[in-house]
Each structure stands twice: as structure tokens, then as C-alpha cells.
Design a protein around this motif. Structure first.
Motif, short mmCIF file in Angstrom:
data_model
loop_
_atom_site.label_atom_id
_atom_site.label_comp_id
_atom_site.label_asym_id
_atom_site.label_seq_id
_atom_site.Cartn_x
_atom_site.Cartn_y
_atom_site.Cartn_z
N UNK A 1 0.81 -1.24 0.00
CA UNK A 1 0.00 0.00 0.00
C UNK A 1 0.83 1.27 0.00
N UNK A 2 2.03 1.25 0.60
CA UNK A 2 2.86 2.46 0.58
C UNK A 2 3.39 2.72 -0.83
N UNK A 3 3.64 1.66 -1.59
CA UNK A 3 4.08 1.85 -2.99
C UNK A 3 2.96 2.51 -3.78
N UNK A 4 1.73 2.07 -3.52
CA UNK A 4 0.56 2.65 -4.21
C UNK A 4 0.35 4.10 -3.78
N UNK A 5 0.54 4.36 -2.48
CA UNK A 5 0.28 5.70 -1.96
C UNK A 5 1.27 6.70 -2.53
N UNK A 6 2.56 6.35 -2.51
CA UNK A 6 3.57 7.31 -2.97
C UNK A 6 3.35 7.62 -4.45
N UNK A 7 2.96 6.60 -5.24
CA UNK A 7 2.70 6.84 -6.66
C UNK A 7 1.45 7.65 -6.90
N UNK A 8 0.41 7.37 -6.14
CA UNK A 8 -0.87 8.04 -6.36
C UNK A 8 -0.83 9.50 -5.94
N UNK A 9 -0.16 9.79 -4.82
CA UNK A 9 -0.08 11.19 -4.37
C UNK A 9 0.69 12.02 -5.39
N UNK A 10 1.77 11.46 -5.92
CA UNK A 10 2.51 12.17 -6.97
C UNK A 10 1.64 12.38 -8.20
N UNK A 11 0.82 11.39 -8.51
CA UNK A 11 -0.03 11.46 -9.71
C UNK A 11 -1.13 12.52 -9.57
N UNK A 12 -1.46 12.91 -8.34
CA UNK A 12 -2.50 13.94 -8.17
C UNK A 12 -2.11 15.23 -8.89
N UNK A 13 -0.78 15.43 -9.07
CA UNK A 13 -0.33 16.64 -9.79
C UNK A 13 -0.95 16.68 -11.19
N UNK A 14 -1.27 15.50 -11.72
CA UNK A 14 -1.78 15.47 -13.11
C UNK A 14 -3.29 15.70 -13.17
N UNK B 1 5.91 2.46 19.05
CA UNK B 1 6.02 1.21 19.82
C UNK B 1 4.66 0.56 20.07
N UNK B 2 3.65 1.37 20.35
CA UNK B 2 2.33 0.79 20.66
C UNK B 2 1.30 0.99 19.54
N UNK B 3 1.61 1.89 18.61
CA UNK B 3 0.56 2.22 17.63
C UNK B 3 0.17 1.00 16.80
N UNK B 4 1.17 0.17 16.48
CA UNK B 4 0.88 -1.02 15.67
C UNK B 4 -0.08 -1.97 16.37
N UNK B 5 0.02 -2.04 17.70
CA UNK B 5 -0.87 -2.96 18.45
C UNK B 5 -2.30 -2.45 18.37
N UNK B 6 -2.44 -1.10 18.39
CA UNK B 6 -3.80 -0.52 18.26
C UNK B 6 -4.34 -0.80 16.87
N UNK B 7 -3.51 -0.58 15.83
CA UNK B 7 -3.98 -0.83 14.46
C UNK B 7 -4.41 -2.28 14.31
N UNK B 8 -3.64 -3.18 14.90
CA UNK B 8 -3.99 -4.61 14.78
C UNK B 8 -5.32 -4.88 15.49
N UNK B 9 -5.53 -4.26 16.65
CA UNK B 9 -6.79 -4.45 17.38
C UNK B 9 -7.96 -3.91 16.57
N UNK C 1 0.61 -4.04 6.66
CA UNK C 1 1.19 -3.26 5.54
C UNK C 1 0.46 -1.94 5.34
N UNK C 2 -0.57 -1.69 6.15
CA UNK C 2 -1.28 -0.40 6.12
C UNK C 2 -0.84 0.52 7.26
N UNK C 3 0.02 0.03 8.17
CA UNK C 3 0.36 0.85 9.34
C UNK C 3 1.02 2.18 8.93
N UNK C 4 1.95 2.12 8.00
CA UNK C 4 2.65 3.36 7.64
C UNK C 4 1.77 4.26 6.80
N UNK C 5 0.80 3.66 6.10
CA UNK C 5 -0.20 4.47 5.37
C UNK C 5 -1.00 5.28 6.38
#
Ligand code: SDX
Length: 426
Positions: free
Chosen positions: A132-145, A366-374, A380-384
Motif C-alpha cells: 500500500x505504501x508503494x501505491x500511496x507514494x505513486x498516487x499522491x505524486x499522480x494527483x499533480x496530473x 512502539x504501541x501504535x501497531x498494536x492498536x492498528x492490529x486491534x 502493511x497499512x500501518x505506515x499508510x
């Protein structure tokens, strides 16, 4: 200009009077802009650990005291009383909105949450298992178009509408990346919902069923997003500033920030931390063995979610997230063993000389990932999630940079250690 100066002499017999600058809070600064002209010397500061790259009025961190202020307001008070969109307004405009300003801002954001239909095709062009981060970085750049009407960076109205569009569209695009990965239909935003409620609907609703946002999940995500909204001149924000300093459009500049955040030493640490905790639970490795590996200079292993360039005390965000994590697991259930392991790791490091001496404490990841999992958000969406929250910080710094009369293109120098000048063998 400052009336205080600090004298510096260099081995070549030259000297310079460096102005001493002061901010509202924080250490005084030596203004070294005249140093090379006066002495023929550069400064050297790999990683910019002691270098102020700009003046900023947005966020202040006191790493020794564990203080984080957004436009002067302590993060603990904003976490308790504010909402993410109110924090967005505060970071962008410098003041908390009055009720009318809040209503207007929320309406603007709500009415920019949809994206051009072609964005669906763009995202569907990625491999089925694209990160998803590969998709995000490409899509945000594409918004310029897609937004030729608002790319004049010298027009403050173009800068403002681009900021509003990015904040509004991030949840929609993030959910498209998630549902592309899962092979499920992309949902349309529902403007009758709040910003965070809308995000949970975009992520978890399906066309075949009614969807009711879970108030417990919404409350946890609201907190997580407030805590991740901005953080001074961190690696990704500095990347946005450096990209933007050349005059790059806002979408290209924010795409550069997304790319920088992806690294495991920065925003990728939440995903790396849960992977680490998973590996420890699955391997049955003892806490003692894990700690020993983290301390072993011959082992590249580091405790993900620990340490920080600025915080040499507790990351105030980690304390708030730890409490939310505990409350959430009590309410929703979830990976309590992982949470207990995290707590034991934290306790063990607090008593360990290596971590004490280096002032290494749990950070926001340190704890945010545990919240996302809950909340059933996959790893693979945590950094998104981090990027979605930090978009307002990135774009606020990008706007501030363009309003800075001292702003200029970023162009660091170096110590050249390569081959001495030599002739081509003929
Ligand atoms: C974020 O900048 C920001 O504000 C970032 C952020 C934000 O909101 O934008 O707060 C978000 O990125 C938080 C950090 C997430 N990253 C991690 O959790 C990854 C693990 N932590 C590290 O890799 C490290 O602590 C950094 C990258 C966060 C900070 O690195 P520094 O400041 O360059 O510190 P360093 O690498 O020079 O380490 C100093 C010492 C070293 O030991 P010595 O060489 O002095 O013997 O501490 C050790 C390091 O080996 N060390 C660790 C460690 N972190 C540092 N040892 C074990 N485990 C760790 N996690």
C-alpha cells in the motif's frame, strides 16, 4: 537581526562574529550563514542532529522534558479535548477555529473527499499484491496530473486549496490502496459522517451491507491521528521542505514525504515493531535474549519502536498511545499477549544500563501497531495510517516555507573525500 554574537576563530587565523538567535522556546542558535565567507570553513553535521534548517512556528518539541506542543498547545490537552480536523485547522492556520470557522473548514474538507474516477483505474493498475505504501507514494505524486487549476505555488489560494484537497483525499486514497490489496470494491465517501468515521467506512464497509462506524474504533483512530499530525523537522517533513524549496508542486512535495516516511527508521517503524513482536512471540525468544541482541553491536537488530533523535525522555505520544492501547484491548479484545510482551520489553529496558545510558525510550511507533492490529488494520497499512495523519503536518510546513521571507532552495554542502584532481590517462 540579533544584537548578541558569538566569536569563532579558525586555524587559518580568520574569525567570524556569529549572530545568536533565540526562539520562543528551545536552545539559542548560532547563525552560521556568514561563517564560510568570513573563515572559509563549512560546518559538518551528518543527520542534522544539531542544525536548525528553518524558523518554524508550527510545532515545538523538548526532547529532555518529553514536551510536544502544536502551535503552543500541549499534545496531552489536544488529545483529550480536540478532534483531528480541529488540529488540522490549528496546524494550518495557527489558531484554534471558532465554531463557525470549524463548521466551514469541516464542510470544505468533506466536499473534497472524492477523487477523480481515473484514480480508481490508476490504483487498479498496480500488481494485486503491491505494498500500500508503494501505491500511496505513486498516487499522491499522480494527483499533480489532476489538479492543473491549483499548481501555482506562488498563489496563496492555490497553496490553500491544495492543502485542503490533500487532507480531504488522503483517507479515500488510503482506503483505495487497502481495498485494491484485498480485491474488494472501492467505497465512496459519505459526507454525513465525521472525518474519522468516514475513514472507517471507506476502509471496512462493503456495498452489500449497511455500515455503522464503531465509536470505540473511531475514538482510538481520532487519538492516533492527532498524535501523528506533526513533529517539527523530522525526516519526512524535512524531505517535503527540501523538495518544495525547488518550487515543486504540493502533490510532488508530499509524495516525497510519503517516500521518506516509508523507511523502517522513521514511519515504517510501526510495521517493523509489530513484525518484531510477532517474531519474538512466535520464536518463544526470551526478553533477555531480545534485549541482548538489541545491545549487540555485531547484530544489526534494533528494538523497533525504541529510541528517538530528539526525545531523550519518554515520547509523550507513546504514553498516550499506551493508555489507549490498554483501554482498547479491554473493550475490543485483541492481541493482549503482544501488548503484554510490549509492556515487559518496556519494563526491561527501563532497568537496563544500555538503554538508560543512551536515553532510549519507547517512541510513538512502539504501541501504535498494536492498536492498528486491534482495529483489524493489516500491518502493511500501518505506515499508510501514519502518512494519512502526517499529511497536515507536511502541508502546513510546505505552506509555511513558501511564506518564509528567508526561504531559499535547500542545497547542503559536503566534505569531499574522493580522489584528488587527476588527468585522464592518454
Ligand atoms: C519516528 O524525527 C521524528 O520526529 C520521527 C517521528 C515523527 O513523529 O516524525 O517521531 C517518528 O520516526 C520515530 C522513530 C521510529 N524509529 C524506530 O523506532 C526505529 C528504531 N530506532 C532507531 O533506529 C533510532 O533510535 C532512531 C533512528 C529513531 C534515532 O536514531 P539516532 O538519533 O541517529 O540515534 P543513533 O542511531 O545514533 O543511536 C544512538 C545509540 C547507538 O548506540 P551507540 O553507537 O551509541 O553505542 O543508541 C543505539 C544506537 O545503536 N540505539 C538503539 C536503538 N536506537 C538507538 N539500540 C537498540 N535499539 C534501538 N532502537
Amino acid at each position: 537581526m540579533s544584537d548578541r554574537t558569538s566569536s569563532i576563530s579558525t586555524p587559518n587565523g580568520k574569525s567570524s562574529e556569529l549572530p545568536v538567535l533565540s526562539g520562543t522556546h528551545g536552545p539559542d542558535v548560532l547563525d552560521v550563514r556568514g561563517l564560510y565567507k568570513d573563515t572559509g570553513h563549512f560546518t559538518y553535521d551528518p543527520g542534522y542532529a544539531t542544525t536548525a534548517s528553518c524558523k518554524s512556528a508550527i510545532t515545538f518539541i523538548d526532547g529532555d522534558e518529553g514536551v510536544l506542543l502544536y502551535r503552543g498547545y500541549p499534545i496531552e490537552q489536544l488529545a483529550e479535548h480536540s478532534t483531528y480536523l480541529e488540529v488540522c485547522y490549528l496546524l494550518m492556520y495557527g489558531e484554534l477555529p471558532n465554531p463557525q470557522q470549524s463548521e466551514e473548514f469541516n464542510s470544505i474538507i468533506s466536499h473534497h473527499t472524492m477523487v477523480h474516477e481515473n484514480i480508481r483505474d490508476f490504483i487498479n493498475g498496480f500488481r494485486y499484491d503491491a505494498h500500500p505504501m508503494a501505491m500511496l507514494v505513486g498516487t499522491i505524486g499522480a494527483l499533480s496530473s489532476f489538479y492543473h487549476d491549483s499548481l501555482d505555488i506562488n498563489n496563496p489560494l492555490h497553496r490553500e486549496i491544495s492543502a485542503q484537497r490533500l487532507i480531504a483525499k488522503m483517507p479515500t486514497i488510503a482506503s483505495y490502496c487497502y481495498n485494491h490489496y484485498r480485491g474488494l470494491p472501492f467505497m465512496y465517501p459519505d459526507n454525513s459522517l465525521s472525518y474519522v468515521e468516514n475513514f472507517t467506512r471507506l476502509m471496512f464497509a462493503v456495498p452489500a451491507e449497511e455500515f455503522e462506524p464503531n465509536p470505540v474504533a473511531v475514538k482510538a483512530l481520532e487519538l492516533i491521528m492527532i498524535l501523528h499530525a506533526d513533529h517539527e523537522q523530522n525526516a519526512s517533513t524535512s524531505t517535503v521542505r527540501l523538495a518544495g524549496s525547488s518550487g515543486a508542486n504540493p502533490f510532488a512535495s508530499i509524495a516525497a514525504g510519503v517516500a521518506s516516511l516509508w523507511g523502517p527508521a522513521h514511519g515504517g517503524a510501526n510495521e517493523a515493531c509489530v513484525n518484531m513482536l510477532d517474531a519474538i512471540v512466535n520464536s518463544g525468544e526470551t526478553i533477555e535474549k531480545t534485549i541482548a541482541r538489541a545491545k549487540d553491536k555485531n547484530d544489526p537488530f534494533r528494538l523497533m519502536g525504541f529510541g528517538h533523535r530528539v526525545y531523550k525522555n519518554f515520547d509523550p505520544r507513546a504514553k498516550l498511545i499506551q493508555k489507549m492501547c490498554h483501554d482498547l484491548l479491554n473493550e475490543l479484545g485483541g492481541d493482549t499477549p503482544m501488548f503484554e510482551l510490549a509492556r515487559k520489553l518496556e519494563e526491561a529496558t527501563l532497568a537496563d544500563e544500555y538503554f538508560i545510558e543512551r536515553r532510549l525510550y519507547p517512541n510513538v511507533d512502539f504501541y501504535s501497531g498494536i492498536i492498528f492490529r486491534a482495529l483489524n488494520i493489516p500491518m502493511n497499512m500501518f505506515t499508510v495510517m501514519f502518512a494519512m495523519s502526517r499529511t497536515v503536518g507536511w502541508i502546513s510546513h510546505w505552506m509555511e516555507m513558501h511564506e518564509d521571507p528567508e526561504g531559499r532552495i535547500g542545497r547542503p554542502r559536503q566534505i569531499y573525500t574522493g580522489a584528488a584532481k587527476r588527468d585522464y590517462p592518454v
